[in-house]
Write a protein that holds these residues in place. Structure first.
Motif, PDB file in Angstrom:
ATOM      1  N   ASN A 171      10.918  20.112   0.941  1.00 38.89           N
ATOM      2  CA  ASN A 171       9.773  19.853   1.794  1.00 38.89           C
ATOM      3  C   ASN A 171       9.416  18.379   1.779  1.00 38.89           C
ATOM      4  N   ALA A 172       8.125  18.054   1.594  1.00 36.64           N
ATOM      5  CA  ALA A 172       7.690  16.670   1.607  1.00 36.64           C
ATOM      6  C   ALA A 172       8.318  15.901   0.451  1.00 36.64           C
ATOM      7  N   PRO A 173       8.627  14.618   0.656  1.00 33.58           N
ATOM      8  CA  PRO A 173       9.258  13.835  -0.403  1.00 33.58           C
ATOM      9  C   PRO A 173       8.318  13.614  -1.575  1.00 33.58           C
ATOM     10  N   ALA A 174       8.895  13.618  -2.780  1.00 34.48           N
ATOM     11  CA  ALA A 174       8.125  13.326  -3.989  1.00 34.48           C
ATOM     12  C   ALA A 174       8.234  11.830  -4.252  1.00 34.48           C
ATOM     13  N   LEU A 175       7.160  11.107  -4.035  1.00 38.29           N
ATOM     14  CA  LEU A 175       7.188   9.653  -4.172  1.00 38.29           C
ATOM     15  C   LEU A 175       7.403   9.271  -5.629  1.00 38.29           C
ATOM     16  N   PRO A 176       8.201   8.243  -5.878  1.00 47.82           N
ATOM     17  CA  PRO A 176       8.522   7.872  -7.255  1.00 47.82           C
ATOM     18  C   PRO A 176       7.379   7.120  -7.926  1.00 47.82           C
ATOM     19  N   VAL A 177       7.445   7.040  -9.235  1.00 44.36           N
ATOM     20  CA  VAL A 177       6.495   6.235 -10.004  1.00 44.36           C
ATOM     21  C   VAL A 177       6.906   4.773  -9.882  1.00 44.36           C
ATOM     22  N   LEU A 178       5.968   3.928  -9.491  1.00 46.63           N
ATOM     23  CA  LEU A 178       6.245   2.501  -9.309  1.00 46.63           C
ATOM     24  C   LEU A 178       5.537   1.697 -10.387  1.00 46.63           C
ATOM     25  N   ARG A 179       6.231   0.660 -10.861  1.00 44.28           N
ATOM     26  CA  ARG A 179       5.685  -0.217 -11.894  1.00 44.28           C
ATOM     27  C   ARG A 179       5.895  -1.679 -11.480  1.00 44.28           C
ATOM     28  N   PRO A 180       5.125  -2.586 -12.052  1.00 43.08           N
ATOM     29  CA  PRO A 180       5.324  -4.012 -11.757  1.00 43.08           C
ATOM     30  C   PRO A 180       6.760  -4.438 -12.038  1.00 43.08           C
ATOM     31  N   GLY A 181       7.308  -5.257 -11.138  1.00 38.57           N
ATOM     32  CA  GLY A 181       8.677  -5.740 -11.280  1.00 38.57           C
ATOM     33  C   GLY A 181       9.671  -5.010 -10.403  1.00 38.57           C
ATOM     34  N   MET A 182       9.261  -3.870  -9.815  1.00 38.07           N
ATOM     35  CA  MET A 182      10.178  -3.119  -8.969  1.00 38.07           C
ATOM     36  C   MET A 182      10.171  -3.685  -7.547  1.00 38.07           C
ATOM     37  N   GLU A 183      11.236  -3.388  -6.807  1.00 38.03           N
ATOM     38  CA  GLU A 183      11.374  -3.861  -5.435  1.00 38.03           C
ATOM     39  C   GLU A 183      11.940  -2.744  -4.567  1.00 38.03           C
ATOM     40  N   GLY A 184      11.760  -2.861  -3.255  1.00 36.45           N
ATOM     41  CA  GLY A 184      12.381  -1.920  -2.341  1.00 36.45           C
ATOM     42  C   GLY A 184      11.443  -1.424  -1.256  1.00 36.45           C
ATOM     43  N   ASP A 185      11.976  -0.508  -0.446  1.00 34.46           N
ATOM     44  CA  ASP A 185      11.220   0.009   0.686  1.00 34.46           C
ATOM     45  C   ASP A 185       9.988   0.785   0.247  1.00 34.46           C
ATOM     46  N   VAL A 186      10.083   1.482  -0.881  1.00 34.70           N
ATOM     47  CA  VAL A 186       8.933   2.263  -1.341  1.00 34.70           C
ATOM     48  C   VAL A 186       7.786   1.337  -1.735  1.00 34.70           C
ATOM     49  N   VAL A 187       8.123   0.162  -2.272  1.00 35.71           N
ATOM     50  CA  VAL A 187       7.079  -0.808  -2.615  1.00 35.71           C
ATOM     51  C   VAL A 187       6.411  -1.312  -1.332  1.00 35.71           C
ATOM     52  N   ARG A 188       7.198  -1.483  -0.271  1.00 32.36           N
ATOM     53  CA  ARG A 188       6.610  -1.875   1.014  1.00 32.36           C
ATOM     54  C   ARG A 188       5.635  -0.802   1.510  1.00 32.36           C
ATOM     55  N   GLN A 189       6.024   0.460   1.353  1.00 32.04           N
ATOM     56  CA  GLN A 189       5.108   1.538   1.749  1.00 32.04           C
ATOM     57  C   GLN A 189       3.809   1.460   0.947  1.00 32.04           C
ATOM     58  N   LEU A 190       3.950   1.182  -0.340  1.00 34.02           N
ATOM     59  CA  LEU A 190       2.760   1.048  -1.193  1.00 34.02           C
ATOM     60  C   LEU A 190       1.867  -0.089  -0.699  1.00 34.02           C
ATOM     61  N   GLN A 191       2.473  -1.234  -0.410  1.00 30.33           N
ATOM     62  CA  GLN A 191       1.692  -2.388   0.051  1.00 30.33           C
ATOM     63  C   GLN A 191       0.998  -2.090   1.378  1.00 30.33           C
ATOM     64  N   GLN A 192       1.687  -1.389   2.277  1.00 21.94           N
ATOM     65  CA  GLN A 192       1.081  -1.035   3.558  1.00 21.94           C
ATOM     66  C   GLN A 192      -0.118  -0.115   3.375  1.00 21.94           C
ATOM     67  N   ARG A 193       0.003   0.834   2.465  1.00 25.06           N
ATOM     68  CA  ARG A 193      -1.121   1.757   2.223  1.00 25.06           C
ATOM     69  C   ARG A 193      -2.286   1.026   1.553  1.00 25.06           C
ATOM     70  N   LEU A 194      -1.969   0.123   0.630  1.00 18.87           N
ATOM     71  CA  LEU A 194      -3.031  -0.659  -0.009  1.00 18.87           C
ATOM     72  C   LEU A 194      -3.752  -1.525   1.019  1.00 18.87           C
ATOM     73  N   ARG A 195      -3.000  -2.099   1.949  1.00 18.99           N
ATOM     74  CA  ARG A 195      -3.609  -2.937   2.987  1.00 18.99           C
ATOM     75  C   ARG A 195      -4.488  -2.078   3.908  1.00 18.99           C
ATOM     76  N   ALA A 196      -3.986  -0.880   4.270  1.00 24.08           N
ATOM     77  CA  ALA A 196      -4.755  -0.012   5.158  1.00 24.08           C
ATOM     78  C   ALA A 196      -6.072   0.421   4.521  1.00 24.08           C
ATOM     79  N   LYS A 197      -6.082   0.517   3.187  1.00 26.57           N
ATOM     80  CA  LYS A 197      -7.299   0.912   2.470  1.00 26.57           C
ATOM     81  C   LYS A 197      -8.186  -0.283   2.120  1.00 26.57           C
ATOM     82  N   GLY A 198      -7.717  -1.495   2.456  1.00 26.13           N
ATOM     83  CA  GLY A 198      -8.520  -2.680   2.214  1.00 26.13           C
ATOM     84  C   GLY A 198      -8.410  -3.254   0.819  1.00 26.13           C
TER      85      GLY A 198
END
Length: 240
Positions: A171-198
């Protein structure tokens, strides 16, 4: 009249000596065995965690409980004791991860809790030990190095965050645990959501740097979550 008295004392002394000797000859093995604490070790520059099961205790159990709390599977306290409540939470995680739900934390369960970055999963042959074929025996090892500066090689300390895996039911994807120092598309998704929430006003670059970490901490504080800068299931839910 003195003789019977001496005889009684002699019998008393012999009885006392016999009792003391019997206590001294009690085997040491009858003492209750003490369980060895479960602690991680380092081998070849990598952390090797012990197998845990009911009755285990120590630092590795505390690490397991902390991660299960972060992932939302364990509602108890971090005690360092592997008891039935910890085993139940472990089986829930194993079921969600699609591995054998036996409550025993072995290499397969540890690898799902702490995924190995690509740079560690495929180490350079030059650092291989324990009977591996030396690099000098391969033709590529005799090729002179090129003049390309090593500074242009991307650092291995910032592995890309993997694409979100699907759940056991597809079903829906299980998002991974992210920590400082990581890179990739999932980090971009995180940044976009943080920006959308202000909470974030930096670049959407896919790099989990200090600015992204600070934004994560602000979001966690605003949602009454544990402020640790690590993006687990609870933080993902707060940002959705």
């Amino acid at each position: 009249m003195a003789i019977p008295l001496w005889g009684g004392c002699a019998f008393a002394l012999v009885g006392s000596f016999t009792h003391s000797s019997a206590q001294a000859q009690t085997p040491a093995e009858e003492a209750a065995p003490t369980s060895q604490p479960a602690v991680p070790t380092v081998s070849g520059g990598r952390i090797v965690r012990p197998t845990l099961q009911l009755g285990s205790q120590g630092e590795s159990v505390r690490e397991l409980q902390s991660m299960l709390i972060l992932l939302g599977y364990y509602p108890g306290q971090v005690t360092g004791l592997y008891q039935e409540d910890t085993a139940t939470a472990t089986r829930r995680f194993q079921t969600a991860a699609g591995i054998t739900a036996d409550g025993i934390v072995g290499p397969a369960t540890w690898s799902r809790l702490f995924p190995t970055p690509p740079s560690e999963a495929n180490p350079p042959a030059a650092t291989t030990t324990d009977g591996a074929t030396p690099v000098a025996n391969s033709p590529a090892a005799n090729t002179p190095p090129t003049s390309t500066p090593s500074a242009n090689t991307p650092p291995a300390s910032t592995p890309p965050a993997s694409t979100p895996p699907t759940t056991n039911n597809g079903n829906a994807p299980a998002l991974p645990v992210l920590r400082p120092g990581m890179e990739g598309d999932v980090v971009r998704q995180l940044q976009q959501r943080l920006r959308a929430k202000g909470f974030y006003n930096g670049a959407i670059d896919g790099i989990f740097g200090s600015q992204t970490e600070a934004s994560v901490r602000r979001a966690q504080a605003a949602n009454n979550l544990t402020v640790d800068g690590i993006v687990g299931p609870a933080t993902w839910r707060a940002l959705n």
